[in-house]
Design a protein around this motif. Structure first.
Motif, PDB file in Angstrom:
ATOM      1  N   SER A 238       0.825  -1.210   0.000  1.00  0.00           N
ATOM      2  CA  SER A 238       0.000   0.000   0.000  1.00  0.00           C
ATOM      3  C   SER A 238       0.860   1.260   0.000  1.00  0.00           C
ATOM      4  CB  SER A 238      -0.921   0.003   1.236  1.00  0.00           C
ATOM      5  OG  SER A 238      -1.584   1.228   1.367  1.00  0.00           O
ATOM      6  N   HIS A 239       1.081   1.871  -1.160  1.00  0.00           N
ATOM      7  CA  HIS A 239       1.628   3.216  -1.290  1.00  0.00           C
ATOM      8  C   HIS A 239       2.996   3.403  -0.632  1.00  0.00           C
ATOM      9  CE1 HIS A 239      -2.839   3.437  -1.306  1.00  0.00           C
ATOM     10  NE2 HIS A 239      -2.647   4.285  -2.308  1.00  0.00           N
ATOM     11  N   ALA A 240       3.904   2.448  -0.761  1.00  0.00           N
ATOM     12  CA  ALA A 240       5.255   2.610  -0.217  1.00  0.00           C
ATOM     13  C   ALA A 240       5.978   3.729  -0.971  1.00  0.00           C
ATOM     14  CB  ALA A 240       6.033   1.307  -0.334  1.00  0.00           C
ATOM     15  N   GLU A 241       6.775   4.508  -0.230  1.00  0.00           N
ATOM     16  CA  GLU A 241       7.449   5.668  -0.813  1.00  0.00           C
ATOM     17  C   GLU A 241       8.961   5.495  -0.909  1.00  0.00           C
ATOM     18  OE1 GLU A 241       5.436   9.613   0.146  1.00  0.00           O
ATOM     19  OE2 GLU A 241       4.913   8.436   1.920  1.00  0.00           O
ATOM     20  N   PHE A 242       9.511   4.488  -0.256  1.00  0.00           N
ATOM     21  CA  PHE A 242      10.946   4.217  -0.299  1.00  0.00           C
ATOM     22  C   PHE A 242      11.150   2.752  -0.683  1.00  0.00           C
ATOM     23  CE2 PHE A 242      10.146   7.270   3.174  1.00  0.00           C
ATOM     24  CZ  PHE A 242      10.786   8.383   2.669  1.00  0.00           C
ATOM     25  N   GLY A 243      12.351   2.455  -1.141  1.00  0.00           N
ATOM     26  CA  GLY A 243      12.673   1.067  -1.410  1.00  0.00           C
ATOM     27  C   GLY A 243      12.723   0.260  -0.125  1.00  0.00           C
ATOM     28  N   LEU A 244      12.407  -1.020  -0.208  1.00  0.00           N
ATOM     29  CA  LEU A 244      12.379  -1.870   0.978  1.00  0.00           C
ATOM     30  C   LEU A 244      13.749  -1.946   1.638  1.00  0.00           C
ATOM     31  CD1 LEU A 244      10.822  -3.847   2.787  1.00  0.00           C
ATOM     32  CD2 LEU A 244      11.386  -5.657   1.159  1.00  0.00           C
ATOM     33  N   MET A 245      14.796  -2.165   0.865  1.00  0.00           N
ATOM     34  CA  MET A 245      16.136  -2.278   1.433  1.00  0.00           C
ATOM     35  C   MET A 245      16.601  -0.951   2.009  1.00  0.00           C
ATOM     36  SD  MET A 245      18.533  -4.265   2.255  1.00  0.00           S
ATOM     37  CE  MET A 245      17.990  -5.726   1.382  1.00  0.00           C
ATOM     38  N   PHE A 246      16.301   0.158   1.309  1.00  0.00           N
ATOM     39  CA  PHE A 246      16.706   1.477   1.799  1.00  0.00           C
ATOM     40  C   PHE A 246      16.044   1.780   3.141  1.00  0.00           C
ATOM     41  CE2 PHE A 246      15.908   6.085   2.046  1.00  0.00           C
ATOM     42  CZ  PHE A 246      17.224   6.544   2.051  1.00  0.00           C
ATOM     43  N   ALA A 247      14.722   1.540   3.236  1.00  0.00           N
ATOM     44  CA  ALA A 247      14.021   1.794   4.490  1.00  0.00           C
ATOM     45  C   ALA A 247      14.578   0.922   5.613  1.00  0.00           C
ATOM     46  CB  ALA A 247      12.525   1.533   4.311  1.00  0.00           C
ATOM     47  N   THR A 248      14.918  -0.336   5.298  1.00  0.00           N
ATOM     48  CA  THR A 248      15.477  -1.239   6.310  1.00  0.00           C
ATOM     49  C   THR A 248      16.820  -0.737   6.819  1.00  0.00           C
ATOM     50  OG1 THR A 248      14.363  -3.143   5.299  1.00  0.00           O
ATOM     51  CG2 THR A 248      16.233  -3.599   6.740  1.00  0.00           C
TER      52      THR A 248
END
Length: 277
Positions: A238-248
Motif C-alpha cells: 500500500s503506497h510505499a514511498e521508499f525502497g524496501l532495502m533502503f528503508a530497512t
C-alpha cells in the motif's frame, strides 16, 4: 572483562520477562491498544474517505498499525523512568553487565510488548472482517458502520514479520532514548507527548510525504518513524514511498544511533539515583 554468555542470557531473560509480566497485568493498556487504532480508522479514516475519495483506508491502515507500535514501544522509556523513581534501577545497574545491556534488554522488552499489541489489533481487524463476511449475505452491510471492512489489503507475512519487528525495535529505542533524558516521570509524560505526535504526524502515516511543504518533507525524511511506516506499507502492498532495502538500512542505522546516544546519556546521568531524590 567480557560478560559470560550464559549470564547475559539470564539477565536479558529476567528483564524481558519482567516487562512482559507488567504488560499482561495492564489489561487497560492492552484494551487501549485495540480501541485507539479502531477509533482512528473509524473517525479519521471515515472522514478522510468522504473528503479525499478513493480508498483512503488502504493508505491509512499501515500508518495505524505503525501507530500501535509507536505507542507500545514508547512505553520502554516510561519503564526506565518508573524504575528510577522506585529505586529498581539501582538493582539493575549493580548487575555485573555493561550499561548498554540494560538498555538493550529494556528495548527488547518494549518491542515485544509493542508486537503483542500489534498482534491483538490485527486479530481484532481479522475478526471484524470475518463478521462482515458472515453478515453481508444476510443483508447487513457492516461497511455502513465500519468503512474499512471488506476493503482491507492483508499483509504479506514474510515482509510484515521482520518489518514489524524492526519497526518495534526502532520505536522502543526512541522510547528508551526519551526515558534516559527524562528527569522525572512527569517530565517523561511531557516529553512523550512532545515527541510522539510530531513523530507520528511527520511520518507519512496519514498522508504521503512527497506533496508536503519543503520543511515538513525534510522533517519527515529524517524521521525514523517514516521508515517504520514505509516497511509496513511494503507489507500491506500500500503506497510505499521508499525502497524496501533502503528503508530497512535507514531504520537499522537509526535504531543503533538512538541506543548509542541513550547509553551515553544513561552512563552520564547517574542512572542509579532515583528521580525523586
Amino acid at each position: 572483562m567480557a560478560e559470560p554468555t550464559e549470564m547475559l542470557m539470564h539477565f536479558y531473560w529476567a528483564v524481558i520477562r519482567r516487562e512482559s509480566q507488567k504488560l499482561l497485568k495492564q489489561r487497560d493498556r492492552l484494551a487501549a491498544a485495540m480501541v485507539r487504532p479502531v477509533l482512528w480508522l473509524w473517525i479519521i479514516g471515515g472522514g478522510m474517505q468522504a473528503l479525499a475519495g478513493g480508498d483512503y483506508t488502504a493508505r491509512l491502515l499501515p500508518g495505524i498499525v505503525g501507530m500501535t507500535l509507536l505507542f507500545g514501544g514508547m512505553v520502554g522509556g516510561l519503564s526506565i523512568a518508573l524504575d528510577k523513581d522506585a529505586g529498581t534501577m539501582r538493582l539493575l545497574v549493580t548487575a555485573p553487565v555493561k550499561t548498554h545491556h540494560i538498555l538493550i534488554a529494556k528495548t527488547l522488552g518494549a518491542a515485544i510488548g509493542a508486537l503483542v499489541q500489534m498482534g491483538l489489533l490485527i486479530a481484532l481487524l481479522l475478526a471484524l472482517e470475518g463478521l462482515y463476511t458472515l453478515l453481508f449475505p444476510l443483508g447487513f452491510d457492516l461497511q455502513e458502520i465500519l468503512p474499512w471492512v471488506g476493503r482491507t489489503l492483508w499483509p504479506q507475512l514474510h515482509v510484515l514479520l521482520p518489518g514489524a519487528a524492526l519497526a518495534a525495535l526502532a520505536c522502543a529505542a526512541l522510547g528508551v532514548l526519551c526515558g534516559t533524558f527524562a528527569k522525572s516521570i512527569d517530565g517523561f509524560a511531557v516529553m512523550m507527548n512532545f515527541v510522539i505526535f510530531p513523530v507520528f504526524f511527520f511520518s507519512g502515516a496519514l498522508y504521503p510525504i512527497d506533496p508536503m511543504p519543503a520543511l515538513a518533507r525534510l522533517v519527515a525524511l529524517v524521521n525514523p518513524f517514516s521508515y517504520c511506516v514505509d516497511l509496513l506499507r511494503h507489507a500491506f502492498s500500500s503506497h510505499a514511498e521508499f525502497g524496501l532495502m533502503f528503508a530497512t538500512l535507514v531504520l537499522v542505522g537509526a535504531t543503533v544511533a538512538m541506543l548509542i546516544v541513550a547509553t551515553w546519556k544513561f552512563s552520564q546521568s547517574g542512572a542509579a539515583v532515583p528521580l525523586n531524590q
